[in-house]
Enzyme design. Structure first.
Site, PDB file in Angstrom:
ATOM      1  N   GLU A 121       9.033 101.774   6.738  1.00  0.00           N
ATOM      2  CA  GLU A 121      10.237 101.122   6.200  1.00  0.00           C
ATOM      3  C   GLU A 121      11.495 101.748   6.808  1.00  0.00           C
ATOM      4  O   GLU A 121      12.428 101.039   7.207  1.00  0.00           O
ATOM      5  CB  GLU A 121      10.298 101.222   4.672  1.00  0.00           C
ATOM      6  N   THR A 159      13.913 102.089  -0.025  1.00  0.00           N
ATOM      7  CA  THR A 159      13.766 101.519  -1.373  1.00  0.00           C
ATOM      8  C   THR A 159      12.782 102.274  -2.254  1.00  0.00           C
ATOM      9  O   THR A 159      12.769 102.079  -3.468  1.00  0.00           O
ATOM     10  CB  THR A 159      13.273 100.060  -1.291  1.00  0.00           C
ATOM     11  N   SER A 218       5.000 105.526   0.161  1.00  0.00           N
ATOM     12  CA  SER A 218       6.142 106.364  -0.216  1.00  0.00           C
ATOM     13  C   SER A 218       6.378 106.336  -1.727  1.00  0.00           C
ATOM     14  O   SER A 218       6.644 107.363  -2.353  1.00  0.00           O
ATOM     15  CB  SER A 218       7.374 105.866   0.539  1.00  0.00           C
ATOM     16  N   SER A 259       1.864  99.374  -4.195  1.00  0.00           N
ATOM     17  CA  SER A 259       0.981  98.705  -3.231  1.00  0.00           C
ATOM     18  C   SER A 259      -0.496  98.890  -3.579  1.00  0.00           C
ATOM     19  O   SER A 259      -1.364  98.619  -2.759  1.00  0.00           O
ATOM     20  CB  SER A 259       1.270  99.218  -1.813  1.00  0.00           C
TER      21      SER A 259
HETATM   22 FE1  SF4 Z   1      10.340  97.527  -3.967  1.00  0.00          FE
HETATM   23 FE2  SF4 Z   1       7.998  96.363  -3.824  1.00  0.00          FE
HETATM   24 FE3  SF4 Z   1      10.061  95.347  -2.489  1.00  0.00          FE
HETATM   25 FE4  SF4 Z   1       8.976  97.650  -1.683  1.00  0.00          FE
HETATM   26  S1  SF4 Z   1       7.974  95.639  -1.688  1.00  0.00           S
HETATM   27  S2  SF4 Z   1      11.174  97.181  -1.915  1.00  0.00           S
HETATM   28  S3  SF4 Z   1       8.372  98.556  -3.637  1.00  0.00           S
HETATM   29  S4  SF4 Z   1       9.857  95.463  -4.710  1.00  0.00           S
END
Ligand code: SF4
Length: 346
Positions: A121, A159, A218, A259
């Protein structure tokens, strides 16, 4: 059991988008990077014939491609232009950070990005501003930045980091720099924040906390930190039942990263074998992210061509209430997929 726990809205959407690509396109369907950071999810899709590659250049000509939930550098679509179809499944909240990075960089701010060097990310996000960003992982990194204290800075973040990590670094940045821009809403997403809140609540009630999630996730790592800093005597991160240590405690808490699929969580719970289960709801979470637009267009075209089974059409029409696990299971169980019907019609 912590609630919320496991798949977030962004992961649900990305996993469902990949399941639909498998249903609608002849092999190979290809994903650039792991669709989400979880080995069980990747293995399940490999069994459906999905290939995972590191770079868009590695995509075979004519394949259907999904770009993963954690976001991609801006030139990836161009580098995958030889593919038959390219669907970007980046979570909208990751894309929001990409937009902030570009806008603040164009406004002339120096970017300070709180994140983990080398994480997919962070790498994808930083590519949106080239070399213009400084990555910090801890407060002492802020002190070491080779910048004048009067330089206007924009403070942005991955994030999925721990809230405490962000708070400590943000405080240090605001102390040092006279002009600091931060987004109106923190970049740490609701799913990360909610799971950490749930993990801390578990830690207050349980002697042992088990965090289910991949070593590459993460937000799972952040959950471990949160449970430890909330005072849990023992915290174990496990990818699945194979890693589960022998634990003896009256109360064992279980929480999972964003995840981690339900099937993995359920297997861990069965292996722990509790006498009873109580759900500890820390926060209500009802966010829903629709399927990636490129996938929706393909589905609509396939439905119009009459090649989609009633069960799959029903799952599409009720996407908000159909879990990613259930959709993948439906694709696994389908004896004939829409792309095979299409081949038969031709
Ligand atoms: Fe947040 Fe899930 Fe989006 Fe990643 S995929 S930024 S953990 S809402």
């Amino acid at each position: 059991m912590a609630d919320p726990s496991g798949f977030c809205a962004g992961v649900e959407s990305a996993v469902k988008s990949l399941a639909w690509l498998v249903a609608l396109n002849p092999p190979p369907v290809v994903c650039v990077h792991a669709v989400v950071h979880n080995e069980d999810v990747v293995t399940r899709f490999e069994a459906l014939g999905v290939e995972f590659v590191a770079r868009p250049e590695d995509v075979p000509t004519g394949a259907a491609v999904l770009l993963s939930a954690h976001g991609s550098p801006p030139d990836v679509t161009q580098r995958a232009a030889h593919a038959h179809v390219v669907v970007d499944a980046a979570c909208p909240l990751v894309s929001k950070v990409h937009r902030e990075l570009r806008a603040r960089s164009e406004a002339g701010d120096t970017i300070i990005y709180v994140g983990h060097r080398g994480h997919d990310e962070a790498e994808g996000a930083l590519a949106h501003v080239g070399t213009a960003a400084h990555v910090v992982e801890r407060p002492s990194d802020v002190d070491a930045l080779p910048l004048g204290d009067d330089r206007p800075v924009a403070l942005l973040a991955q994030t999925t980091i721990a809230m405490s990590e962000w708070a400590d670094i943000a405080e240090r940045v605001r102390e040092r720099f006279s002009s600091t821009w931060t987004p109106p809403r923190d970049d740490i997403c609701f799913a990360t924040t909610n799971r950490q809140t749930a993990g801390r609540a578990l830690a207050h009630e349980c002697e042992v906390v088990i965090v289910v999630g991949s070593a590459t996730s993460s937000n799972t790592a952040a959950l471990v930190d949160s449970a430890r800093s909330a005072g849990a005597a023992e915290v174990h991160r496990v990818s699945g039942v194979d890693d589960l240590p022998v634990v003896t405690a009256d109360r064992i808490g279980i929480v999972a990263g964003a995840s981690t699929p339900a099937v993995t969580i359920d297997a861990v719970v069965r292996a722990v074998g509790p006498a009873s289960i109580r759900t500890l709801r820390a926060v209500d979470e009802s966010e829903y992210f629709p399927l990636a637009p490129g996938v929706r267009r393909q589905i609509e075209a396939a439905i119009a061509a009459g090649v989609v089974s009633p069960a799959l059409i029903a799952a599409y029409r009720d996407d908000r209430h159909v879990s990613a696990d259930a959709l993948v299971a439906l694709v696994e169980r389908s004896s004939v997929l829409p792309y095979q019907h299409l081949a038969g019609l031709r």
